[in-house]
Design a protein around this motif. Structure first.
Motif, PDB file in Angstrom:
ATOM      1  N   TYR A   9      -0.724 -23.214  -5.413  1.00  0.00           N
ATOM      2  CA  TYR A   9      -1.769 -24.141  -5.823  1.00  0.00           C
ATOM      3  C   TYR A   9      -1.444 -24.063  -7.297  1.00  0.00           C
ATOM      4  N   PHE A  10      -1.525 -23.064  -8.152  1.00  0.00           N
ATOM      5  CA  PHE A  10      -1.547 -22.963  -9.688  1.00  0.00           C
ATOM      6  C   PHE A  10      -0.113 -23.622  -9.866  1.00  0.00           C
ATOM      7  N   LYS A  11       0.853 -23.301  -9.175  1.00  0.00           N
ATOM      8  CA  LYS A  11       2.335 -23.707  -9.590  1.00  0.00           C
ATOM      9  C   LYS A  11       2.484 -25.171  -9.426  1.00  0.00           C
ATOM     10  N   TYR A  12       1.918 -25.861  -8.412  1.00  0.00           N
ATOM     11  CA  TYR A  12       2.099 -27.295  -7.982  1.00  0.00           C
ATOM     12  C   TYR A  12       1.139 -28.274  -8.397  1.00  0.00           C
ATOM     13  N   HIS A  13      -0.189 -27.853  -8.676  1.00  0.00           N
ATOM     14  CA  HIS A  13      -1.401 -28.706  -8.812  1.00  0.00           C
ATOM     15  C   HIS A  13      -1.200 -29.607 -10.017  1.00  0.00           C
ATOM     16  N   PRO A  14      -0.659 -29.173 -11.093  1.00  0.00           N
ATOM     17  CA  PRO A  14      -0.443 -30.071 -12.061  1.00  0.00           C
ATOM     18  C   PRO A  14       0.449 -31.271 -11.986  1.00  0.00           C
ATOM     19  N   ARG A  15       1.557 -30.894 -11.537  1.00  0.00           N
ATOM     20  CA  ARG A  15       2.511 -31.934 -10.890  1.00  0.00           C
ATOM     21  C   ARG A  15       1.842 -32.889 -10.020  1.00  0.00           C
ATOM     22  N   LEU A  16       1.096 -32.355  -8.830  1.00  0.00           N
ATOM     23  CA  LEU A  16       0.691 -33.189  -7.753  1.00  0.00           C
ATOM     24  C   LEU A  16      -0.418 -33.905  -8.567  1.00  0.00           C
ATOM     25  N   PHE A  17      -1.190 -33.480  -9.425  1.00  0.00           N
ATOM     26  CA  PHE A  17      -2.173 -34.432 -10.072  1.00  0.00           C
ATOM     27  C   PHE A  17      -1.545 -35.446 -10.980  1.00  0.00           C
ATOM     28  N   ARG A  18      -0.578 -35.272 -11.690  1.00  0.00           N
ATOM     29  CA  ARG A  18       0.132 -36.194 -12.299  1.00  0.00           C
ATOM     30  C   ARG A  18       0.611 -37.495 -11.308  1.00  0.00           C
ATOM     31  N   VAL A  37      -4.367 -32.753  -0.184  1.00  0.00           N
ATOM     32  CA  VAL A  37      -3.057 -32.037  -0.079  1.00  0.00           C
ATOM     33  C   VAL A  37      -3.106 -30.699   0.267  1.00  0.00           C
ATOM     34  N   PHE A  38      -3.976 -29.917  -0.572  1.00  0.00           N
ATOM     35  CA  PHE A  38      -3.873 -28.377  -0.253  1.00  0.00           C
ATOM     36  C   PHE A  38      -4.704 -28.106   0.842  1.00  0.00           C
ATOM     37  N   LEU A  39      -5.595 -28.565   1.173  1.00  0.00           N
ATOM     38  CA  LEU A  39      -6.386 -28.553   2.535  1.00  0.00           C
ATOM     39  C   LEU A  39      -5.367 -28.608   3.505  1.00  0.00           C
ATOM     40  N   LYS A  40      -4.652 -29.813   3.708  1.00  0.00           N
ATOM     41  CA  LYS A  40      -3.737 -30.060   4.892  1.00  0.00           C
ATOM     42  C   LYS A  40      -2.417 -28.794   4.749  1.00  0.00           C
ATOM     43  N   LEU A  41      -2.099 -28.349   3.473  1.00  0.00           N
ATOM     44  CA  LEU A  41      -1.126 -27.286   3.532  1.00  0.00           C
ATOM     45  C   LEU A  41      -1.830 -26.042   3.944  1.00  0.00           C
ATOM     46  N   TRP A  42      -3.286 -25.659   3.681  1.00  0.00           N
ATOM     47  CA  TRP A  42      -3.843 -24.422   4.090  1.00  0.00           C
ATOM     48  C   TRP A  42      -3.882 -24.526   5.837  1.00  0.00           C
ATOM     49  N   VAL A  59       4.775 -33.167  -2.969  1.00  0.00           N
ATOM     50  CA  VAL A  59       5.004 -34.481  -4.046  1.00  0.00           C
ATOM     51  C   VAL A  59       5.213 -35.636  -2.853  1.00  0.00           C
ATOM     52  N   GLN A  60       5.814 -35.502  -1.794  1.00  0.00           N
ATOM     53  CA  GLN A  60       5.598 -36.729  -0.892  1.00  0.00           C
ATOM     54  C   GLN A  60       4.490 -36.844  -0.088  1.00  0.00           C
ATOM     55  N   MET A  61       3.734 -35.760   0.104  1.00  0.00           N
ATOM     56  CA  MET A  61       2.385 -35.875   0.736  1.00  0.00           C
ATOM     57  C   MET A  61       1.290 -36.385  -0.182  1.00  0.00           C
ATOM     58  N   THR A  62       1.521 -36.012  -1.445  1.00  0.00           N
ATOM     59  CA  THR A  62       0.578 -36.624  -2.422  1.00  0.00           C
ATOM     60  C   THR A  62       0.856 -37.982  -2.560  1.00  0.00           C
ATOM     61  N   ARG A  63       1.877 -38.334  -2.854  1.00  0.00           N
ATOM     62  CA  ARG A  63       2.271 -39.762  -2.907  1.00  0.00           C
ATOM     63  C   ARG A  63       1.765 -40.649  -1.831  1.00  0.00           C
ATOM     64  N   ASN A  64       2.077 -40.092  -0.521  1.00  0.00           N
ATOM     65  CA  ASN A  64       1.534 -41.157   0.612  1.00  0.00           C
ATOM     66  C   ASN A  64       0.055 -40.855   0.786  1.00  0.00           C
ATOM     67  N   MET A  65      -0.535 -40.102   0.454  1.00  0.00           N
ATOM     68  CA  MET A  65      -2.028 -39.932   0.514  1.00  0.00           C
ATOM     69  C   MET A  65      -2.572 -40.982  -0.535  1.00  0.00           C
ATOM     70  N   ALA A  66      -2.139 -40.726  -1.830  1.00  0.00           N
ATOM     71  CA  ALA A  66      -2.576 -41.767  -2.969  1.00  0.00           C
ATOM     72  C   ALA A  66      -2.401 -42.974  -2.518  1.00  0.00           C
ATOM     73  N   LEU A  67      -1.163 -43.495  -2.005  1.00  0.00           N
ATOM     74  CA  LEU A  67      -0.883 -44.802  -1.529  1.00  0.00           C
ATOM     75  C   LEU A  67      -1.656 -45.339  -0.599  1.00  0.00           C
ATOM     76  N   ASN A  68      -2.191 -44.313   0.394  1.00  0.00           N
ATOM     77  CA  ASN A  68      -3.102 -44.727   1.438  1.00  0.00           C
ATOM     78  C   ASN A  68      -4.591 -45.080   0.908  1.00  0.00           C
ATOM     79  N   TYR A  69      -4.908 -44.052   0.006  1.00  0.00           N
ATOM     80  CA  TYR A  69      -6.027 -44.232  -0.655  1.00  0.00           C
ATOM     81  C   TYR A  69      -6.349 -45.631  -1.226  1.00  0.00           C
ATOM     82  N   LEU A  70      -5.347 -45.764  -1.986  1.00  0.00           N
ATOM     83  CA  LEU A  70      -5.101 -47.089  -2.977  1.00  0.00           C
ATOM     84  C   LEU A  70      -5.054 -48.265  -1.985  1.00  0.00           C
ATOM     85  N   GLU A  71      -4.516 -48.267  -0.810  1.00  0.00           N
ATOM     86  CA  GLU A  71      -4.746 -49.451   0.113  1.00  0.00           C
ATOM     87  C   GLU A  71      -5.974 -49.552   0.494  1.00  0.00           C
TER      88      GLU A  71
END
Length: 88
Positions: A9-18, A37-42, A59-71
Motif C-alpha cells: 500500500y505505502f509503496k504504490y499508493h502515491p503512484r496510483l493516486f496520481r 483498488v486495494f480492496l480488490k487486491l486484498w 496501475v492498469q486496474m486504477t486506470r480502468n476503475m477511474a475511466l469507469n467512474y468517469l463514464e
C-alpha cells in the motif's frame, strides 16, 4: 500477510493516486478509486504472487476503475439533464 500488504500500500499508493487524479481531476474520487483498488487486491491476496508485475497490474486496474467512474459520472450527469428538461 497484513504487514506485506501494508508495505505494498505505502509503496504504490502515491503512484496510483496520481494516475487516478490525472484522469478524474478530483482528489476525493481519486482516493476512493485507490481504496477500491486495494480492496480488490486484498480480496485476491492469495494470488498476488501469481501476478507478473504487481505495479503494472495495479496501475492498469486504477486506470480502468477511474475511466469507469468517469463514464458512470458522465452517464449520471446526462440522465440528470434529461430528467431536468423533462420537468420543464
Amino acid at each position: 500477510m497484513e504487514h506485506e500488504f501494508r508495505d505494498i500500500y505505502f509503496k504504490y499508493h502515491p503512484r496510483l493516486f496520481r494516475v487516478a487524479y490525472y484522469i478524474l481531476k478530483e482528489s476525493d474520487a481519486a482516493e476512493d478509486i485507490c481504496q477500491d483498488v486495494f480492496l480488490k487486491l486484498w480480496d485476491k491476496k492469495d494470488n498476488v504472487s501469481d501476478i507478473a508485475s504487481l505495479e503494472a497490474y495495479l496501475v492498469q486496474m486504477t486506470r480502468n476503475m477511474a475511466l469507469n467512474y468517469l463514464e458512470s459520472s458522465r452517464r449520471e450527469e446526462r440522465l440528470h439533464l434529461e430528467l431536468k428538461w423533462d420537468t420543464v
